[in-house]
Design a protein around this motif. Structure first.
Motif, mmCIF file in Angstrom:
data_model
loop_
_atom_site.group_PDB
_atom_site.id
_atom_site.type_symbol
_atom_site.label_atom_id
_atom_site.label_comp_id
_atom_site.label_asym_id
_atom_site.label_seq_id
_atom_site.Cartn_x
_atom_site.Cartn_y
_atom_site.Cartn_z
ATOM 1 N N GLU A 2 0.840 -1.195 0.000
ATOM 2 C CA GLU A 2 0.000 0.000 0.000
ATOM 3 C C GLU A 2 0.870 1.238 0.000
ATOM 4 O OE1 GLU A 2 -3.103 0.236 2.909
ATOM 5 O OE2 GLU A 2 -3.120 -1.950 3.099
ATOM 6 N N LYS A 3 0.312 2.311 -0.524
ATOM 7 C CA LYS A 3 1.020 3.580 -0.425
ATOM 8 C C LYS A 3 0.339 4.420 0.636
ATOM 9 C CE LYS A 3 -1.143 6.502 -3.952
ATOM 10 N NZ LYS A 3 -0.932 7.251 -5.179
ATOM 11 N N VAL A 24 5.989 3.814 0.515
ATOM 12 C CA VAL A 24 5.625 2.514 -0.019
ATOM 13 C C VAL A 24 6.603 1.510 0.578
ATOM 14 C CG1 VAL A 24 5.341 1.101 -2.087
ATOM 15 C CG2 VAL A 24 4.776 3.532 -2.167
ATOM 16 N N GLY A 25 6.089 0.561 1.324
ATOM 17 C CA GLY A 25 6.972 -0.374 2.012
ATOM 18 C C GLY A 25 7.858 0.397 2.974
ATOM 19 N N ASN A 26 9.156 0.187 2.871
ATOM 20 C CA ASN A 26 10.064 0.912 3.757
ATOM 21 C C ASN A 26 10.789 2.057 3.033
ATOM 22 O OD1 ASN A 26 11.863 -0.607 2.219
ATOM 23 N ND2 ASN A 26 13.221 -1.019 3.938
ATOM 24 N N LEU A 27 10.221 2.501 1.908
ATOM 25 C CA LEU A 27 10.816 3.617 1.173
ATOM 26 C C LEU A 27 9.894 4.826 1.185
ATOM 27 C CD1 LEU A 27 12.344 1.850 -1.955
ATOM 28 C CD2 LEU A 27 13.551 2.730 0.050
ATOM 29 N N LEU A 28 10.497 5.994 1.312
ATOM 30 C CA LEU A 28 9.772 7.260 1.282
ATOM 31 C C LEU A 28 10.260 8.054 0.082
ATOM 32 C CD1 LEU A 28 7.809 9.152 2.944
ATOM 33 C CD2 LEU A 28 9.909 10.285 3.695
ATOM 34 N N PHE A 29 9.328 8.505 -0.739
ATOM 35 C CA PHE A 29 9.626 9.305 -1.921
ATOM 36 C C PHE A 29 9.044 10.689 -1.700
ATOM 37 C CE2 PHE A 29 9.233 4.895 -3.069
ATOM 38 C CZ PHE A 29 10.277 4.664 -3.959
ATOM 39 N N THR A 30 9.889 11.724 -1.692
ATOM 40 C CA THR A 30 9.362 13.073 -1.527
ATOM 41 C C THR A 30 9.169 13.729 -2.888
ATOM 42 O OG1 THR A 30 11.450 14.310 -1.457
ATOM 43 C CG2 THR A 30 10.657 13.346 0.638
ATOM 44 N N SER A 31 8.265 14.692 -2.898
ATOM 45 C CA SER A 31 8.165 15.572 -4.053
ATOM 46 C C SER A 31 9.311 16.564 -3.955
ATOM 47 C CB SER A 31 6.827 16.317 -4.027
ATOM 48 O OG SER A 31 5.766 15.420 -4.239
ATOM 49 N N GLY A 32 9.527 17.313 -5.005
ATOM 50 C CA GLY A 32 10.551 18.345 -4.965
ATOM 51 C C GLY A 32 10.175 19.426 -3.969
ATOM 52 N N SER A 33 11.173 19.924 -3.267
ATOM 53 C CA SER A 33 10.958 20.957 -2.255
ATOM 54 C C SER A 33 11.593 22.272 -2.702
ATOM 55 C CB SER A 33 11.564 20.518 -0.923
ATOM 56 O OG SER A 33 11.445 21.551 0.031
ATOM 57 N N LEU A 34 10.777 23.304 -2.717
ATOM 58 C CA LEU A 34 11.263 24.651 -3.017
ATOM 59 C C LEU A 34 11.643 25.348 -1.719
ATOM 60 C CD1 LEU A 34 8.576 25.818 -5.615
ATOM 61 C CD2 LEU A 34 10.805 24.805 -6.078
#
Length: 127
Positions: A2-3, A24-34
Motif C-alpha cells: 500500500e502507499k 511505499v513499504g520501507n521507502l519514502l519518496f518526496t516531491s521536490g521541495s522549493l
C-alpha cells in the motif's frame, strides 16, 4: 504494498495535485521541495545558499513526519536554475549530509516552479 501519504504543516503545502511524500513499504519518496518557509510563507529566490538550506529544512521536516531522518536518505535529485550555483549549493548541501552521503544527481533545468533557484527531492528508508 500500500502507499501511504505523508503530510506535515512544518513544510510548505503542495502547490498542485501532488503529495509532499509517499511511503511505499520501507521507502519514502518526496516531491521536490522549493525554498518556501512554511511558517512565514517567505519564498527565498535571491540567495542560492539560503534557498538550498530552506529546501533541505523542508525535506527534513517531511522525513521526520514519516519517522525517518536525513541519515536514511539513499538518493537525492537537485534541480538548479543555474549550474553556476553548483559550488554554493554543494557547500550548504554538504552540511546536511556529512557522513555516508546519499547518491545524487544534479542538473540544470530550463525553469522551476515559481522561477525557483533550486528544488530538491529525496528517497529515504522509512521503517
Amino acid at each position: 504494498m500500500e502507499k501511504h501519504i505523508v503530510s506535515t504543516s512544518k513544510a510548505p503545502a503542495a502547490l498542485g495535485p501532488y503529495s509532499q511524500a509517499v511511503k511505499v513499504g520501507n521507502l519514502l519518496f518526496t516531491s521536490g521541495s522549493l525554498a518556501i518557509n512554511s511558517v512565514t510563507g517567505e519564498f527565498i529566490n535571491d540567495d542560492i545558499k539560503k534557498a538550498t538550506a530552506q529546501s533541505l529544512e523542508n525535506l527534513k521536516a517531511i522525513l521526520e513526519e514519516a519517522g525517518t531522518t536525513l541519515d536514511k536518505v539513499v538518493k537525492t535529485v537537485v534541480f538548479l536554475k543555474d549550474m553556476d550555483d553548483f559550488a554554493e549549493m554543494n557547500e550548504v548541501y554538504s552540511k546536511y549530509f556529512t557522513i555516508n552521503p546519499p547518491a545524487r544527481s544534479c542538473v540544470q533545468v530550463a525553469k522551476l516552479p515559481k522561477d525557483a533557484l533550486v528544488e530538491i527531492e529525496v528517497i529515504a528508508i522509512a521503517e
